[in-house]
Every structure is written in structure tokens, then in C-alpha cells.
Design an enzyme around this catalytic site. Sequence first.
Site, PDB file in Angstrom:
ATOM      1  N   GLU A 339       0.808  -1.223   0.000  1.00 28.64           N
ATOM      2  CA  GLU A 339       0.000   0.000   0.000  1.00 28.64           C
ATOM      3  C   GLU A 339       0.844   1.278   0.000  1.00 28.64           C
ATOM      4  O   GLU A 339       0.641   2.168   0.823  1.00 28.64           O
ATOM      5  CB  GLU A 339      -0.978  -0.014   1.188  1.00 28.64           C
ATOM      6  CG  GLU A 339      -1.906  -1.229   1.130  1.00 28.64           C
ATOM      7  CD  GLU A 339      -2.807  -1.389   2.349  1.00 28.64           C
ATOM      8  OE1 GLU A 339      -2.768  -0.530   3.239  1.00 28.64           O
ATOM      9  OE2 GLU A 339      -3.534  -2.392   2.407  1.00 28.64           O
ATOM     10  N   ASN A 383       2.104  -4.774  -3.386  1.00 25.72           N
ATOM     11  CA  ASN A 383       0.706  -5.117  -3.151  1.00 25.72           C
ATOM     12  C   ASN A 383      -0.085  -3.843  -2.839  1.00 25.72           C
ATOM     13  O   ASN A 383       0.414  -2.967  -2.130  1.00 25.72           O
ATOM     14  CB  ASN A 383       0.636  -6.080  -1.951  1.00 25.72           C
ATOM     15  CG  ASN A 383      -0.739  -6.673  -1.735  1.00 25.72           C
ATOM     16  OD1 ASN A 383      -1.458  -6.971  -2.697  1.00 25.72           O
ATOM     17  ND2 ASN A 383      -1.130  -6.848  -0.482  1.00 25.72           N
ATOM     18  N   HIS A 418     -10.392  -5.938  -2.350  1.00 24.94           N
ATOM     19  CA  HIS A 418     -11.439  -5.822  -1.324  1.00 24.94           C
ATOM     20  C   HIS A 418     -12.582  -5.060  -1.995  1.00 24.94           C
ATOM     21  O   HIS A 418     -12.506  -3.842  -2.160  1.00 24.94           O
ATOM     22  CB  HIS A 418     -10.930  -5.053  -0.109  1.00 24.94           C
ATOM     23  CG  HIS A 418      -9.892  -5.803   0.661  1.00 24.94           C
ATOM     24  ND1 HIS A 418     -10.163  -6.971   1.316  1.00 24.94           N
ATOM     25  CD2 HIS A 418      -8.574  -5.550   0.876  1.00 24.94           C
ATOM     26  CE1 HIS A 418      -9.078  -7.418   1.926  1.00 24.94           C
ATOM     27  NE2 HIS A 418      -8.092  -6.571   1.662  1.00 24.94           N
ATOM     28  N   GLU A 446      -6.036 -10.499  -1.807  1.00 24.61           N
ATOM     29  CA  GLU A 446      -6.900 -10.353  -0.622  1.00 24.61           C
ATOM     30  C   GLU A 446      -8.383 -10.278  -1.003  1.00 24.61           C
ATOM     31  O   GLU A 446      -9.155  -9.532  -0.391  1.00 24.61           O
ATOM     32  CB  GLU A 446      -6.493  -9.091   0.161  1.00 24.61           C
ATOM     33  CG  GLU A 446      -5.026  -9.047   0.518  1.00 24.61           C
ATOM     34  CD  GLU A 446      -4.627  -7.874   1.412  1.00 24.61           C
ATOM     35  OE1 GLU A 446      -5.514  -7.213   1.966  1.00 24.61           O
ATOM     36  OE2 GLU A 446      -3.416  -7.630   1.533  1.00 24.61           O
ATOM     37  N   ASP A 448     -12.152 -10.261  -1.237  1.00 27.18           N
ATOM     38  CA  ASP A 448     -13.395 -10.528  -0.520  1.00 27.18           C
ATOM     39  C   ASP A 448     -14.458  -9.603  -1.105  1.00 27.18           C
ATOM     40  O   ASP A 448     -14.136  -8.560  -1.663  1.00 27.18           O
ATOM     41  CB  ASP A 448     -13.287 -10.424   1.013  1.00 27.18           C
ATOM     42  CG  ASP A 448     -12.730  -9.118   1.523  1.00 27.18           C
ATOM     43  OD1 ASP A 448     -12.605  -8.148   0.735  1.00 27.18           O
ATOM     44  OD2 ASP A 448     -12.423  -9.036   2.721  1.00 27.18           O
TER      45      ASP A 448
HETATM   46  O1  9MR Z   1      -7.002  -8.806   8.186  1.00 27.76           O
HETATM   47  C1  9MR Z   1      -6.209  -7.861   8.887  1.00 27.76           C
HETATM   48  C2  9MR Z   1      -6.916  -7.450  10.158  1.00 27.76           C
HETATM   49  O2  9MR Z   1      -7.056  -8.551  11.034  1.00 27.76           O
HETATM   50  C3  9MR Z   1      -6.132  -6.343  10.828  1.00 27.76           C
HETATM   51  O3  9MR Z   1      -6.865  -5.852  11.933  1.00 27.76           O
HETATM   52  C4  9MR Z   1      -5.887  -5.224   9.852  1.00 27.76           C
HETATM   53  C5  9MR Z   1      -5.078  -4.139  10.525  1.00 27.76           C
HETATM   54  O4  9MR Z   1      -4.606  -3.187   9.679  1.00 27.76           O
HETATM   55  O5  9MR Z   1      -5.208  -5.721   8.709  1.00 27.76           O
HETATM   56  C6  9MR Z   1      -5.973  -6.654   8.018  1.00 27.76           C
HETATM   57  O6  9MR Z   1      -5.360  -7.033   6.837  1.00 27.76           O
HETATM   58  C7  9MR Z   1      -5.124  -6.006   5.879  1.00 27.76           C
HETATM   59  C8  9MR Z   1      -3.920  -6.404   5.068  1.00 27.76           C
HETATM   60  O7  9MR Z   1      -2.841  -6.638   5.917  1.00 27.76           O
HETATM   61  C9  9MR Z   1      -3.567  -5.358   4.047  1.00 27.76           C
HETATM   62  N1  9MR Z   1      -4.679  -5.024   3.226  1.00 27.76           N
HETATM   63  C10 9MR Z   1      -5.909  -4.705   3.910  1.00 27.76           C
HETATM   64  C11 9MR Z   1      -6.255  -5.834   4.886  1.00 27.76           C
HETATM   65  C12 9MR Z   1      -7.602  -5.586   5.514  1.00 27.76           C
HETATM   66  O8  9MR Z   1      -7.537  -4.440   6.325  1.00 27.76           O
END
Ligand code: 9MR
Length: 685
Positions: A339, A383, A418, A446, A448
Amino acid sequence: MPSARPVPSALRPVVAAAAALVALALVAAGALVSSLATPAGALSPAVVLTSDFESGLDGWQARGAASVSTTATGARGAGSLLVQDRVDPWDGALIPVTEIFEPGTTYTIGLWLRLPDGAGTADLRVSVQRDLDGQPSYETLTTVEGVSSQWRQVTATYTPGLFDTASLYVESVSSPADVMVDDVLVSGVRYTPDLSLTPVSDAVSVPFGIAVEPQDLLGGRGDLLAHHAEQITPGNQMKPDAIQPTEGTFTFAAADGLVDWAIEHDMRVYGHTLLWHQQTPDWFFQRDGAALTTSAADQALLRERLRTHIEAVADHYRETYGEYGTPGNPIFAFDVVNEVIDESQPDGLRRSEWYRVLGPSYIADAFRYARAAFGPEVLLFINDYNTEYPDKRAPYLRLVTDLLAQGVPVDGVGHQLHVEVGRSIPMVEDTIEAFEALDVTQAVTELDVSAYRDSGESWTQPPADRLLEQGYYYRDMLAMLERHASSFESITIWGLEDSRTWLRSGAAPLLFDGALQAKPAYWGIVDPSRIGATPTPTPSVTATPGVTPTVTPTPSVTPTPSVTPTVTATPSVTPTPADPRACRVAYTTNDWNTGFTAGVRVTNTGTSALSGWTLTFSLDGGQRVTQGWSASWTQSGARVTATNAAWNGSLAPGGSVDIGFNGSHTGSNPRPTSFALGGVPCAVG
Ligand code: 9MR
């Protein structure tokens, strides 16, 4: 099969209340909703704990500095637990559940809470402490705001991970007020997946992965995961805060648990992530507690920390599992930077702490350090999210192109995806095709699909027709990805089942429901014939009113050609004498705690082409637009204005444009109710 340990004989089951709680748990898990779900076999709800405090403390103890006793005032019967003498928020009352809870089983916890008369209000928490290998973890099951001297009934669900010892407890967010607790009732349900279903990995030609947390490896969840996936991504355990919480202290235990499980189940591991602006401890960006500056010395320090972190991760997995690329070591790819794009910046790069101290160079450095540390066998990925939107795609493409031109070892480009039902799939395909022109592989990292179209929607479970629509969406997304299979290294879905999504409750974005049963989303990928054909044509078809009257084909009844002209005459079908300036707006959002991503599709339903357009609407819940794309966005008070970008100002009749923005909210995010294009009100939906 008993789903949980036997109820200690001292604990009396409260059957009616237990049945209600179990029903609640089932609804929360989606078991009663998904008509296509295989019946959730072998559900064995059992009450594992009750405490009514009518004849003593029922095993409850003080936690921390507090003291506990019973009172004569109950929530429903006589007697409750009184917690006094609290000093810190975490002082409270606990009950050991080491012998009661079982990892991987889902529990519904019900209890009543209040403060004593005259004690004002306090925000209380129901929590669990799990200790494993001497490491405690504290999990909040629910926060109950504004508890007063009226009894409040509270319900939470919880699935414990592994533990040596565990306790359930009541604490507060900040106030050390006295607290009363009553009628605690805990029931457990073990869900059993249907392992006769076709594995998703058999239906997808690209290696199929699922992002997981340690709880996903246990019990029925572990069985479900092992059945459907051929690789995993650790959801949180390989992030910088998990691996190096303080400088020089490396904690790999949680991540290794996942890697060990992958090895046992013959799976690959996609590592996530070496560098991010979130979940990165502050110490990275400080010297002696003060923020790093852009001095050469501070820059050298941060670069060195980045290199050290990457090397430590690479060395650990080489030492533990053998050289990368050899059979013992399942790690085949790693997100190196996550990101780093911000399309609202002139150079398209996020203004993170990394950027503030080092400028853009840290990205190339991270890839170079990673190649040196991991060697050639681990694919190095960049990513990002929202890469399908043209405004994000452009700087992403530019950055990767520049890095490759400089010889920076970027092997792969990740698209998080997402999304929510209805987000444009052609737009995703455009992004994939744009990157196919570069010398990189790609991954869906990722995926969903939130069942909510926008923040105005809210439910415990999505209605059946929305779940079906989600099934069609997964079908269409995977069909598109299959057309590009040779460009993809893997396709990963961000979570195993709906009860454990990172999105807000009710989003239900995954392939399986909380009862571990297949949803239409699963069938959309594995066997779309099980969910039938898309019921109505997609909205874009209706956008060309002139075409609609091809209802003609009745003439076969009377072959005399003279009949035909009367059919064509049905002017009542054509919407009112064509409005040259009509429009329609579809507004969807994907929400999280304090933020959201909004997608706005604007369709020109009028009869004249637009060259340049301006969309206006109001965000009436105090939301702020923090970053927009595919248009120039401004906000004044509640009023938001989006004006076309240079490349999407022409909008032919029937044509659509997808724009969007990230926003912040403070708890509620009502959707805009009216939109106008060039001052002309638009239909919504
Ligand atoms: O799934 C992850 C969640 O459990 C955490 O609380 C969150 C914290 O920032 O991160 C989530 O995963 C993220 C991923 O690492 C990067 N892309 C977005 C994902 C969803 O927030």
C-alpha cells in the site's frame, strides 16, 4: 459428538435461556439463513457454564486489585456478583475457563451487567485472557458503552485459539467504577464442514489460497481450510509489529505455527508483509524516543533497520525450514511493500513515515534488500488495494514500470480486491491487462466481496437474494480471472468464513458462512449451475431506451407482414419523450470502523452525450472525503462535488463512469439520498 467439555456438575443448565443463546449463535453464524447451505450437520450445542450467584461466587474470582462478593440484588432472580475496589480498568472479576473452553469451538457468552445505584455510567468490556507458552493475549469480546444502574443484557460470540490457560473476565475501558454481574451463560457449538464438496482449489486453475489467523487451523475450521486451499497467507502474524515489536526482539512463534501447519498439509505460504505504513512499531521511526529527521544519519539508521528486519525474516525461515525453493520450505512469495500508492499525491506515492524520512527511494531499497536476503526463489511482490480504479492503476503502473526500468527486482504485482457486490469487473480486467504488458507476474492477494452495497445497509445476515447476487459476482470475477490465468501466480481470498472477516458484521464477504457451510459464493466458483442464471439483465442493458421495443417477435402468429408496423408503434414502452439530460447513480460502500471506500457509478440515461460533467451530493453524517479518484473531488461542509477527470469527461448516452473515494466517519455512515449531474437530479440505484 459433544461440542465442548462436559458441564461441570456444579453448574446447572438453564435450558430455555441456553436454547435462545444457541439460536442466536446459529443466526450469527448464518446457519439458519443460507438456503443453499448443506445442512449444518453434527451441531451439538452445549451449555458449558452458568453462574447465577444465588448461592455463592460460582467459581468467580477477583482480577487484579479488585475484590468480589455477592449481593442480594439479581438481574432476574436474587443475587449477583459485586466487583469493588478496582483501581485500573483491567481490574475486575474473572472465571477460569481452561477446563471449559476448547480451542476452535465457537462460544456464545450471555451475561447481565450494571453499576450500583448512584455510580453514574461506565463503558464495560467482556474479555478473555489466553496464555500460551508464557505469552498472554487479551481479547475483547464486546465493549458495552454507557452501562448505568439499569441491568443490561450482553451477548458476544468467541472462538478461542490455542491456550495453556484461559480466563473469561469483566473489566472496563477506563473507569474503575464498581460493577455488578449476573446470570452468566456460555454455550458452545462445534461446526462441522462438509468435506465431500469439491475443493475450491480443484475448481480454480490458478493456485488458490486463503488468508488465515491461528484460530482457522483448529477443529472444523482447520478441516475446511485444508480441504479447499493449497496455500495460505498469514493475516497478521508476519507483519512488522508481530515479528519485531521492539528493536532487536524477534517473535516468530505465531507465524511459525502457521508455516508448520502449511507444511503438515502440503501447502505453500505467501508471506505478508515486510514493509507497511500500518502495524509497524513506532520505534522504527524514532531515535531515543524522538521522531527521526531527514538527516543523513537518521536516513541511514532507518535504511539499516529496514535491511535488518528483512534479513532477519529471510534468515529465520531459511534456518528453520531450509533453503528457499527446496521441498522443506513452503514460502514461495512475499509482499515486500504494501500500500505505498496514494493517487492524490503529485508523485502518486503515500506520505508515510517511510516516505517522510527516506523519500521514494525506500521502495527500491526494500526490494533490493529482499532479493539479497531471500535469494532468487522467493517471488517479490508489491501489493495494493483499489488497483482496479483507473486513478490508482495509473500511479501503480508508473511505479512498477519505473522500478523495472531501474533493474529493481520486482517479480509480482498484487491486487488486493477488497470489493463489494457490483464493483465493476471490467475495470478489474483493464488493470490486469495493463500489467500484462510488463515483465511481472500478478496475484489476487486479498479478495473478498462485501454483501453490503453501501453503508446505509445493515443486517445480522444478508438477505438470501443478496447472497445469491454475491454468488454471481464471485462467478463472474473468477471467470474473468480464469481468462487471464497464465498471468497469475495465485488467487487468495481474505478469510475462511464469514464470522471471522475483517469487515463489519453482516458484510459476509467470504465463500463459507460462520457455520462452515458453503454459500452461493462457493457455488458461483465451483459449480455455477447450482445458483442458476443471473435473474435479470445487468442495469447497463436498460440504459439504451431506444433498443427496448424489440419486443416485436410476436408476428410468427400472423405471418402477414401488415401486422408488424402496429407492434413497433408501442410508444408507451419508451420512457417519456426522451430526456436529453437524465442520469442514474449507483453508490456502494465498503465500511470499516472509522473509514469507508465508496464506489460511485454515474450513468448517462439521457439522450445527449455529455462532454464534461459535475456530480454533486451531500454526506449528511459528518463524513469526510479523504481521497478520491477518477474525478476531481472537493467537499464544502456536507456538500461533495466531483468533476470529471481529463480522460472521462465524455459520457455517451447509455455510458457509465466509475468514480470513487475513501472517506472517514465517526461511527455512522448514512448514504447520500440524492445526487445531481450538472444540477439535474439523478435516479438512484
Ligand atoms: O485482516 C487484517 C486485520 O485482522 C487487521 O486488523 C488489519 C489491521 O490493519 O489488517 C488486516 O489485513 C489487511 C492487510 O494486511 C492489508 N490489506 C488490507 C487488509 C484488511 O484491512
